[in-house]
Design a protein around this motif. Structure first.
Motif, PDB file in Angstrom:
ATOM      1  N   GLU A 476      46.547   2.572  29.007  1.00 34.30           N
ATOM      2  CA  GLU A 476      45.474   3.445  28.540  1.00 34.30           C
ATOM      3  C   GLU A 476      44.398   2.670  27.783  1.00 34.30           C
ATOM      4  O   GLU A 476      43.339   3.225  27.472  1.00 34.30           O
ATOM      5  N   SER A 553      41.634   7.805  31.867  1.00 36.47           N
ATOM      6  CA  SER A 553      41.195   8.592  30.709  1.00 36.47           C
ATOM      7  C   SER A 553      41.062   7.749  29.450  1.00 36.47           C
ATOM      8  O   SER A 553      40.435   8.164  28.468  1.00 36.47           O
ATOM      9  N   ALA A 557      47.638  10.620  29.228  1.00 35.86           N
ATOM     10  CA  ALA A 557      47.233  11.833  29.945  1.00 35.86           C
ATOM     11  C   ALA A 557      48.166  12.025  31.124  1.00 35.86           C
ATOM     12  O   ALA A 557      48.886  11.121  31.538  1.00 35.86           O
ATOM     13  N   GLU A 564      41.801  13.106  35.954  1.00 31.56           N
ATOM     14  CA  GLU A 564      41.305  11.730  35.990  1.00 31.56           C
ATOM     15  C   GLU A 564      39.782  11.693  35.907  1.00 31.56           C
ATOM     16  O   GLU A 564      39.201  10.900  35.160  1.00 31.56           O
ATOM     17  N   GLY A 567      38.634  12.776  32.409  1.00 28.43           N
ATOM     18  CA  GLY A 567      38.949  11.756  31.413  1.00 28.43           C
ATOM     19  C   GLY A 567      38.067  10.529  31.556  1.00 28.43           C
ATOM     20  O   GLY A 567      37.643   9.926  30.561  1.00 28.43           O
TER      21      GLY A 567
END
Length: 910
Positions: A476, A553, A557, A564, A567
């Motif tokens: 992330e 994102s 998530a 997607e 984000g």
């Protein structure tokens, strides 16, 4: 009594064509020669002054016989009254009466001189004096005259010109109209492989065969007589295979026994064993040149490859028939020798790496190694795995370190296993079994590594988050760490999400990128750290709906395309940039378009763009990959087009995955069915069993934050596929992150180029290769027996004259200092010395990126355009055109000539 000359039909024809136009109406021709035309050629026609005239030849050995023959000829019905009687024989001219001679052309017997006739046929004023006594050559030239006649030869017909013309007419060697014939062993051996060539030679008269053989021996070399003897014995098609076999026999350890067996194959064609060596050398020379042509590839290369294999396979067949095969063993030319060396290498894979390395060198030195490139590369891959197995066992210190280790080394082992799993093209069961055992040994080691990784992952997962990464790059955080730096100051990155791309696939795709177009870059490592590609840790379980959503994102998530897209837009909006995400179907062009016009319009804008490509994940799910272990850029749908578009629009590219995968390599695929809470192929809920690990924590986004994940690569809970993901093996959890730029100007601040030499682990490159330090090329070569002089302050005086490394000595030479004054933007002496020493340490070759990295490590100054830097070095070092340093392989490699460096700048001193 003098021996009368002989005349064949063609000699008579030429004589008539020369005499009859000036003979008025005379129809009797007396010839002072014996006739060699035979009974079937006593009547024929010739064209005189554009009119056909019938000719009858009779052989008479008495005056009465001649008179009788002439009277009968005159009495025969002759409507046109222009038929010709030619009388040959042994009657002396003074025995012929004047009444008979009055009817004869020139009123006397005409002499037949083959040399004069040959001159006429070639339109020559004179003849090479050597030809006068060579009846075989003169007779052959008369008999072999082509239908469109011999070409004009000029004032003098030389013997070589005559023989070349005869070879073309008789044997199809060359062209009768050519004044020159580039004749060598290649031409002669190639001729033996034509359908009719050797048969034509065998049909020639013995004297002509001997004469041509002698001429060819002088022209081509001592191999010609043996070759032609084989042709005369109607075994010309086997001349080249027999020559290759002779080379193998002569090099055998028991050459005498091999030579005896070989003699049975040659028979009477082998005059003596002294003739065998030059014949073998000539044959192997031809085959070697054909091999070089075959290695060039293309249509001509493919044709040459077929020729080579046809010849050498035939040689092996002949060896088997003569029971020679055990005696020639591992010959360096024959296919049987290649196979023997391959089997010998396979036998070393269970043991010491030094033996495997030696066997690999033997295999690579075989002359068919490149023609069997796939098999040779597979053997090289096997030895790489032996190196890996014999190296120290990597220690799993942390999750971040472990995924980095997997990306830098263990993922390459996965690639090697994938390649070996395809099986060797030789279909040799011994080789295949050796590879199978090697794969088993690698998997055993990987099992221990995977278990250690799973335990470390479980501990780390309990507390890991974006705020507490534990030294790992989280999936992330990839956009923030890898893409956002490229977007600073208006940068326009293209993020290509290759769903399911594991480390082994990533290194293959990155290795295929054109280094003249793309420069790979990484964040500058901390001092003392090794330069390496980035690798992130996936979300858990490593599923598309979790990891890909979190990647795009920029925060944990879960969801599909809508999550997607939302984000991704939100992440970039926070950074004041517009962004667009394209999924499957959105970037593929309609008929007539390679890419969707909407995508191209967006790439032309200033917005950040991402494209999700599902090819790899789809292939694993559908079983299309099977046991195949290699991926090319062309295998990934539209990847080549996307990269080309990024290049055209000047966009840096981030190649990233959402998770990796493990391949199913078990014979039937082990499935664990007696378990509870199955959530996917590699994860479930419940209690962990053998080969599983319990995972819980903020990064576990399924199963209520607690799951059981398989870490063994042969464990699954659902139906069989080509590969799986969702488990806790490093191959699934490791997310490759590869960043490339089309221009050095796009390298973001705080980043540096990654030399190609830094991408593969040392055990992949070679047993003696050393890992490269961050931002550097290999360590500079140090002179033995003394220490390098300490560095001094100030450019140009950083060492004592005549001391230090070879590179340092070169840049202190007066010639170098003078040359540097004439090169604009010349690099510093420290930079050049570091480059020279890095190249010397690497054996004379490095990529432009590694060269630039060596200069940067020495000076601290970034070389943002490696190719341009290498070009400046060329201008600086190549004085008077001597190629001390040059870019080769289409600019992919910088090569240093050590001896020229020493001669040019150090007066030849070592």
């Amino acid at each position: 009594m003098a021996v009368r000359p002989a005349a064949g039909r063609r000699a008579i024809e030429v004589l008539l064509e020369s005499e009859l136009p000036h003979a008025e109406d005379r129809r009797l021709v007396l010839v002072d020669a014996t006739y060699e035309g035979g009974d079937r050629e006593t009547e024929f026609t010739v064209r005189i002054n554009g009119r056909k005239r019938r000719v009858r030849i009779t052989e008479q050995n008495s005056p009465l016989g001649i008179v009788d023959a002439w009277q009968r000829h005159r009495s025969q019905e002759d409507p046109d009254g222009d038929s010709i009687l030619v009388v040959t024989g042994a009657v002396p001219a003074d025995q012929l009466g004047w009444d008979l001679r009055a009817h004869a052309v020139r009123r006397r017997s005409l002499a037949v001189d083959p040399a004069d006739i040959v001159k006429q046929l070639f339109g020559a004023a004179d003849l090479d004096a050597r030809m006068a006594g060579e009846k075989w050559l003169l007779d052959a030239l008369l008999e072999a005259e082509p239908a469109d006649h011999w070409p004009r030869s000029g004032a003098v017909l030389t013997r070589d010109r005559a023989v070349r013309a005869l070879l073309a007419a008789r044997l199809g060697l060359g062209d009768t109209t050519s004044d020159t014939l580039d004749f060598d062993a290649d031409t002669l051996f190639a001729w033996t492989r034509t359908g009719a060539g050797p048969a034509l030679f065998a049909a020639l008269p013995a004297a002509e065969r001997a004469g041509l053989s002698e001429w060819l021996e002088k022209t081509v070399g001592p191999a010609a007589p043996t070759l032609l003897a084989l042709a005369a014995d109607q075994r010309g098609a086997d001349a080249l295979p027999l020559g290759a076999l002779a080379s193998a026999a002569l090099a055998a350890s028991s050459a005498e026994a091999a030579g005896f067996a070989l003699g049975t194959l040659y028979g009477s064609a082998l005059a003596s064993f002294d003739a065998l060596r030059p014949f073998a050398d000539a044959a192997t020379g031809v085959v070697t040149r054909w091999i070089a042509q075959a290695e060039g590839g293309g249509p001509h290369g493919n044709e040459a490859r077929s020729r080579v294999l046809a010849v050498l396979n035939r040689a092996d067949q002949l060896a088997a028939d003569a029971r020679l095969s055990p005696l020639i063993g591992t010959d360096r030319l024959l296919p049987s020798g290649y196979r023997a060396r391959l089997r010998a290498l396979a036998a070393t894979l269970d043991g010491d790496v030094a033996h495997a390395e030696a066997a690999l060198r033997e295999l690579a030195e075989h002359q068919l190694a490149e023609l069997n490139a796939e098999s040779t590369d597979m053997a090289r891959t096997a030895v790489r795995l032996v190196r890996w197995l014999n190296g120290p066992m990597p220690k799993t210190v942390s999750t971040g370190q472990a995924v980095q280790e997997h990306m830098a080394s263990a993922g390459w082992a996965d690639l090697a296993v994938g390649i070996l799993s395809e099986g060797d093209t030789s279909l040799d069961t011994a080789v295949g079994e050796a590879y199978h055992r090697l794969i088993g040994a690698v998997r055993e080691r990987r099992t221990r590594l995977d278990e250690a990784f799973a335990r470390t992952l479980a501990d780390w997962t309990e507390t890991a988050s974006q705020q507490a990464t534990g030294g790992a790059l989280l999936i992330e955080n990839v956009l923030a760490e890898a893409a956002a730096p490229l977007a600073r100051d208006g940068g326009r990155p293209l993020i290509l999400v290759l769903d399911g791309m594991s480390a082994d696939v990533a290194v293959q795709l990155a290795g295929e990128l054109d280094r003249k177009v793309w420069t790979e870059v990484i964040p500058k490592p901390r001092p003392g750290k090794q330069a390496a590609r980035q690798a992130a840790v996936s979300m858990l379980p490593s599923l598309t709906t979790i990891s890909r959503a979190s990647l795009l994102s920029g925060e944990p998530a879960q969801g599909g395309q809508s999550v997607e897209r939302a984000g991704f837009t939100t992440f970039w909006r926070k950074r004041h940039r517009d962004a667009h995400l394209f999924h499957k179907g959105g970037y593929e062009g309609p008929p007539g378009h390679r890419l969707a016009p909407e995508l191209l319009d967006t790439l032309a804008s200033d917005d950040v763009v991402a494209v999700v490509v599902n090819t790899i994940d789809d292939a694993l799910a559908d079983g299309r990959e099977g046991a195949r272990g290699r991926w090319n850029i062309g295998d990934i749908s539209k990847l080549s087009d996307l990269l080309n578009a990024a290049r055209d629009y000047g966009r840096p590219v981030v190649l990233v995955s959402d998770h990796g995968h493990v391949l199913d390599r078990t014979p039937r695929g082990h499935q664990q069915t007696d378990v509870e809470g199955v959530g996917g192929a590699r994860w479930r809920t419940g209690t962990p069993q053998q080969g599983e690990i319990a995972l819980a924590g903020p990064r576990v986004l399924a199963g209520g934050g607690q799951i059981i994940a398989a870490w063994r690569d042969d464990l699954r809970y659902t139906g069989r596929q080509a590969g799986y993901h969702g488990g806790a093996a490093p191959a699934e959890v490791t997310v490759p992150v590869i960043t490339v730029v089309p221009s050095a100007d796009l390298i973001p601040a705080g980043w540096t180029l990654l030399p190609a030499e830094s991408t593969a682990p040392h055990w992949w490159r070679g047993g003696d290769a050393a890992p490269m330090r961050a931002g550097s090329a290999p360590l500079a070569e140090k002179p033995r027996g003394r220490k390098a002089a300490p560095a001094l302050e100030g450019e140009g005086i950083f060492m004592l004259p005549g001391r230090g490394t070879l590179g340092e000595q070169a840049v202190q030479s007066p010639l170098f200092k003078a040359q540097r004054e004439f090169v604009r933007l010349a690099p510093t002496e420290k930079a050049v010395a570091a480059v020279l020493d890095a190249l010397l340490s690497a054996g004379g070759k490095l990529s432009p990126g590694a060269v630039a990295a060596a200069a940067q490590a020495a000076t601290g100054k970034s070389q943002r355009n490696p190719e341009r830097f290498a070009t400046v070095l060329e201008r600086l070092l190549n004085i008077d055109g001597y190629p001390v340093l040059q870019l080769i392989e289409s600019g992919r490699t910088v090569q240093l000539d050590k001896s020229l460096l020493q001669q040019q700048f150090l007066g030849g001193a070592a």
